[in-house]
Design an enzyme around this catalytic site. Structure first.
Site, PDB file in Angstrom:
ATOM      1  N   ASP A  41     -24.141   4.569  33.754  1.00 20.01           N
ATOM      2  CA  ASP A  41     -22.941   3.757  33.550  1.00 20.01           C
ATOM      3  C   ASP A  41     -21.921   4.112  34.621  1.00 20.01           C
ATOM      4  O   ASP A  41     -21.923   5.233  35.139  1.00 20.01           O
ATOM      5  CB  ASP A  41     -22.343   4.021  32.147  1.00 20.01           C
ATOM      6  CG  ASP A  41     -21.406   2.913  31.692  1.00 20.01           C
ATOM      7  OD1 ASP A  41     -21.810   2.108  30.842  1.00 20.01           O
ATOM      8  OD2 ASP A  41     -20.261   2.848  32.203  1.00 20.01           O
ATOM      9  N   ARG A  95     -13.328 -18.962  32.219  1.00 19.42           N
ATOM     10  CA  ARG A  95     -14.746 -18.684  31.993  1.00 19.42           C
ATOM     11  C   ARG A  95     -15.454 -18.491  33.340  1.00 19.42           C
ATOM     12  O   ARG A  95     -16.274 -17.611  33.523  1.00 19.42           O
ATOM     13  CB  ARG A  95     -15.355 -19.871  31.230  1.00 19.42           C
ATOM     14  CG  ARG A  95     -16.784 -19.689  30.771  1.00 19.42           C
ATOM     15  CD  ARG A  95     -17.386 -21.026  30.401  1.00 19.42           C
ATOM     16  NE  ARG A  95     -17.456 -21.906  31.556  1.00 19.42           N
ATOM     17  CZ  ARG A  95     -18.502 -21.983  32.367  1.00 19.42           C
ATOM     18  NH1 ARG A  95     -19.582 -21.277  32.137  1.00 19.42           N
ATOM     19  NH2 ARG A  95     -18.481 -22.787  33.413  1.00 19.42           N
ATOM     20  N   ALA A 125     -29.597  -8.283  29.636  1.00 18.27           N
ATOM     21  CA  ALA A 125     -28.958  -8.731  28.391  1.00 18.27           C
ATOM     22  C   ALA A 125     -27.527  -9.214  28.627  1.00 18.27           C
ATOM     23  O   ALA A 125     -26.950  -9.883  27.773  1.00 18.27           O
ATOM     24  CB  ALA A 125     -28.942  -7.605  27.365  1.00 18.27           C
ATOM     25  N   PRO A 128     -23.193 -14.416  30.659  1.00 21.09           N
ATOM     26  CA  PRO A 128     -24.116 -15.389  30.068  1.00 21.09           C
ATOM     27  C   PRO A 128     -25.532 -15.113  30.584  1.00 21.09           C
ATOM     28  O   PRO A 128     -25.792 -15.200  31.784  1.00 21.09           O
ATOM     29  CB  PRO A 128     -23.589 -16.743  30.562  1.00 21.09           C
ATOM     30  CG  PRO A 128     -22.746 -16.422  31.760  1.00 21.09           C
ATOM     31  CD  PRO A 128     -22.287 -15.014  31.658  1.00 21.09           C
ATOM     32  N   ASP A 155     -31.395 -15.232  18.869  1.00 22.94           N
ATOM     33  CA  ASP A 155     -31.138 -16.486  18.136  1.00 22.94           C
ATOM     34  C   ASP A 155     -32.365 -16.853  17.296  1.00 22.94           C
ATOM     35  O   ASP A 155     -32.241 -17.315  16.160  1.00 22.94           O
ATOM     36  CB  ASP A 155     -30.831 -17.613  19.128  1.00 22.94           C
ATOM     37  CG  ASP A 155     -29.870 -17.148  20.211  1.00 22.94           C
ATOM     38  OD1 ASP A 155     -28.688 -17.474  20.148  1.00 22.94           O
ATOM     39  OD2 ASP A 155     -30.318 -16.412  21.113  1.00 22.94           O
ATOM     40  N   ARG A 158     -32.420 -14.643  14.305  1.00 21.18           N
ATOM     41  CA  ARG A 158     -31.438 -15.131  13.317  1.00 21.18           C
ATOM     42  C   ARG A 158     -32.004 -16.342  12.578  1.00 21.18           C
ATOM     43  O   ARG A 158     -31.882 -16.461  11.347  1.00 21.18           O
ATOM     44  CB  ARG A 158     -30.143 -15.541  14.039  1.00 21.18           C
ATOM     45  CG  ARG A 158     -29.336 -14.349  14.518  1.00 21.18           C
ATOM     46  CD  ARG A 158     -28.178 -14.772  15.423  1.00 21.18           C
ATOM     47  NE  ARG A 158     -27.344 -13.617  15.744  1.00 21.18           N
ATOM     48  CZ  ARG A 158     -26.575 -13.522  16.827  1.00 21.18           C
ATOM     49  NH1 ARG A 158     -26.533 -14.504  17.694  1.00 21.18           N
ATOM     50  NH2 ARG A 158     -25.854 -12.448  17.040  1.00 21.18           N
TER      51      ARG A 158
HETATM   52  P1  NAD Z   1     -19.227  -2.883  26.483  1.00 26.00           P
HETATM   53  O1  NAD Z   1     -17.931  -3.255  27.117  1.00 26.00           O
HETATM   54  O2  NAD Z   1     -19.242  -2.099  25.223  1.00 26.00           O
HETATM   55  O3  NAD Z   1     -20.137  -2.116  27.551  1.00 26.00           O
HETATM   56  C1  NAD Z   1     -20.260  -2.509  28.885  1.00 26.00           C
HETATM   57  C2  NAD Z   1     -20.599  -1.267  29.684  1.00 26.00           C
HETATM   58  O4  NAD Z   1     -20.880  -1.685  31.035  1.00 26.00           O
HETATM   59  C3  NAD Z   1     -19.442  -0.257  29.736  1.00 26.00           C
HETATM   60  O5  NAD Z   1     -19.886   1.018  29.308  1.00 26.00           O
HETATM   61  C4  NAD Z   1     -19.025  -0.269  31.210  1.00 26.00           C
HETATM   62  O6  NAD Z   1     -18.571   0.988  31.660  1.00 26.00           O
HETATM   63  C5  NAD Z   1     -20.342  -0.658  31.878  1.00 26.00           C
HETATM   64  N1  NAD Z   1     -20.160  -1.189  33.226  1.00 26.00           N
HETATM   65  C6  NAD Z   1     -19.266  -2.094  33.674  1.00 26.00           C
HETATM   66  N2  NAD Z   1     -19.418  -2.300  34.991  1.00 26.00           N
HETATM   67  C7  NAD Z   1     -20.447  -1.513  35.388  1.00 26.00           C
HETATM   68  C8  NAD Z   1     -21.097  -1.293  36.633  1.00 26.00           C
HETATM   69  N3  NAD Z   1     -20.688  -1.925  37.754  1.00 26.00           N
HETATM   70  N4  NAD Z   1     -22.118  -0.425  36.662  1.00 26.00           N
HETATM   71  C9  NAD Z   1     -22.537   0.239  35.545  1.00 26.00           C
HETATM   72  N5  NAD Z   1     -21.963   0.060  34.340  1.00 26.00           N
HETATM   73  C10 NAD Z   1     -20.929  -0.803  34.271  1.00 26.00           C
HETATM   74  O7  NAD Z   1     -19.985  -4.290  26.284  1.00 26.00           O
HETATM   75  P2  NAD Z   1     -21.209  -4.561  25.266  1.00 26.00           P
HETATM   76  O8  NAD Z   1     -20.682  -4.988  23.957  1.00 26.00           O
HETATM   77  O9  NAD Z   1     -22.160  -3.428  25.362  1.00 26.00           O
HETATM   78  O10 NAD Z   1     -21.867  -5.866  25.944  1.00 26.00           O
HETATM   79  C11 NAD Z   1     -22.575  -5.759  27.170  1.00 26.00           C
HETATM   80  C12 NAD Z   1     -23.061  -7.144  27.596  1.00 26.00           C
HETATM   81  O11 NAD Z   1     -24.063  -7.604  26.664  1.00 26.00           O
HETATM   82  C13 NAD Z   1     -21.956  -8.214  27.586  1.00 26.00           C
HETATM   83  O12 NAD Z   1     -22.118  -9.045  28.718  1.00 26.00           O
HETATM   84  C14 NAD Z   1     -22.235  -8.970  26.306  1.00 26.00           C
HETATM   85  O13 NAD Z   1     -21.739 -10.300  26.353  1.00 26.00           O
HETATM   86  C15 NAD Z   1     -23.736  -8.936  26.314  1.00 26.00           C
HETATM   87  N6  NAD Z   1     -24.401  -9.290  25.033  1.00 26.00           N
HETATM   88  C16 NAD Z   1     -25.535 -10.004  25.134  1.00 26.00           C
HETATM   89  C17 NAD Z   1     -26.188 -10.416  23.996  1.00 26.00           C
HETATM   90  C18 NAD Z   1     -27.445 -11.248  24.150  1.00 26.00           C
HETATM   91  O14 NAD Z   1     -27.947 -11.820  23.171  1.00 26.00           O
HETATM   92  N7  NAD Z   1     -27.987 -11.337  25.333  1.00 26.00           N
HETATM   93  C19 NAD Z   1     -25.704 -10.065  22.731  1.00 26.00           C
HETATM   94  C20 NAD Z   1     -24.546  -9.297  22.663  1.00 26.00           C
HETATM   95  C21 NAD Z   1     -23.884  -8.921  23.836  1.00 26.00           C
END
Ligand code: NAD
Length: 319
Positions: A41, A95, A125, A128, A155, A158
């Site tokens: 991270d 957006r 993951a 978007p 999805d 779900r």
């Molecule tokens: P979060 O903010 O809790 O975690 C994001 C992490 O990314 C943080 O720890 C941050 O330090 C790290 N980060 C940011 N920039 C970085 C970089 N350049 N290099 C390394 N690490 C970096 O967010 P979250 O709740 O864990 O969500 C993460 C992503 O997953 C979001 O884009 C969210 O929309 C997505 N998500 C996807 C789904 C899906 O179905 N695909 C479902 C839920 C969330």
């Protein structure tokens, strides 16, 4: 591509140890789904703290696992790198601004993964997710079969859960998919949804306890689930974490399981270049095959519209 043998260690690196990354890590540990887990991270202190916290649970885990915080050089011999790094929307940001900022984050992350000499499978993951997976695949130069987005896997889970509740049947005996964008234009091709081997639309016609209108309500609940959960607790993470473990196990176990991931279409469904959620056969080399399920004319129209939404968004960020 390296060959797999039973004495080799199954190694997974996670980039982004926020809520999604750590829900995935926690589920991986609880299911003993790999032998080595590396947490990467931007916030190194956070990754180190998360590694400590997980390691302290090892005496109670189903199997041993080597868990550490690390840097991108650790991706070199990983079998899978999972990307869930992301930035949150800033106040006043559009957006498109967010899309562009996340695309920049993923390009930088992908470059560092590739610089390590990584030759495995990438799972994305970050949202978007369909657009971000396309960004990662193009930036990596990997064959698209090796870059998999989580797509509509959550999805679909779900959907199976809710349809199972409706018919009072184990969700594992519900066979149906959510396809299209992981987002507002996703939809359920009900013509292909089965309870055991029977079409659910037929069950609705034969038994007046059930109705197509109620099934449509379920589609809507599936489509808006993320909004409902985010309103209640700010983010969604357990469901996606478990979905990603399912995908990881399909790859590491060479399962050839059918999962609705975001895959690059190269002629399937008459589409080219777009990453979108469709049922795929997943095994050790990634996406083995994209399945083209039969769709009614109305469903085909919805799918084409969903692909267009994704292509338009992608064009916005590269132009
Ligand atoms: P979060 O903010 O809790 O975690 C994001 C992490 O990314 C943080 O720890 C941050 O330090 C790290 N980060 C940011 N920039 C970085 C970089 N350049 N290099 C390394 N690490 C970096 O967010 P979250 O709740 O864990 O969500 C993460 C992503 O997953 C979001 O884009 C969210 O929309 C997505 N998500 C996807 C789904 C899906 O179905 N695909 C479902 C839920 C969330």
């Amino acid at each position: 591509m390296k060959f797999w043998s039973s004495i080799e260690k199954r190694k997974v690196a996670i980039v982004g140890t926020g809520m999604v990354g750590m829900s995935y890590a926690y589920a991986m540990l609880n299911q003993g789904a790999c032998d080595e887990l590396v947490l990467i991270d931007l916030n190194r202190e956070r990754a180190a703290g998360e590694a400590m916290d997980l390691n302290h649970g090892l005496p109670f885990a189903v199997s041993n696992m080597r868990i550490s915080a690390g840097d991108y050089d650790e991706c070199q011999d990983a079998d899978i790198v999972v990307i869930c790094a992301g930035v949150a929307q800033k106040q006043g940001e559009t957006r498109l601004d967010l899309l562009q900022r996340n695309a920049e984050v993923l390009k930088s992350v992908t470059k560092q993964i590739m610089d390590s000499g990584f030759t495995g499978i990438i799972i994305v993951a970050t949202n978007p997710v369909d657009i971000m997976t396309r960004v990662v695949q193009e930036c990596s130069g990997f064959n698209s079969k090796r870059v998999i987005g989580t797509g509509t896997i959550l999805d679909t889970a779900r959907l199976r859960y809710m349809v199972g509740e409706y018919f009072e049947v184990d969700p594992r005996n519900i066979h149906g998919y959510v396809i299209g964008e992981h987002g507002d234009s996703e939809f359920v091709p009900w013509s292909q949804a089965l309870l055991s081997t029977k079409r659910v639309v037929e069950i609705c016609k034969e038994n007046n306890r059930y109705s197509i209108e109620e099934l449509e309500k379920i589609s809507e609940q599936v489509r808006t689930s993320a909004y409902t959960i985010i309103k209640a607790k700010n983010a969604t993470y357990y469901g996606i974490g478990m979905s990603m473990v399912r995908l990881t196990k399909a790859v590491l176990g060479n399962e050839n399981s059918v999962l609705t991931v975001s895959a690059k279409l190269t002629g399937e469904y008459g589409q080219n270049g777009v990453y979108v959620g469709v049922p795929c056969i997943i095994g050790r080399s990634g996406i083995g095959k994209i399945l083209e399920i039969d769709l009614t004319d109305e469903e085909k129209g919805k799918f084409i519209a969903s692909c267009k939404t994704l292509s338009d968004s992608y064009d916005e960020i590269i132009n």
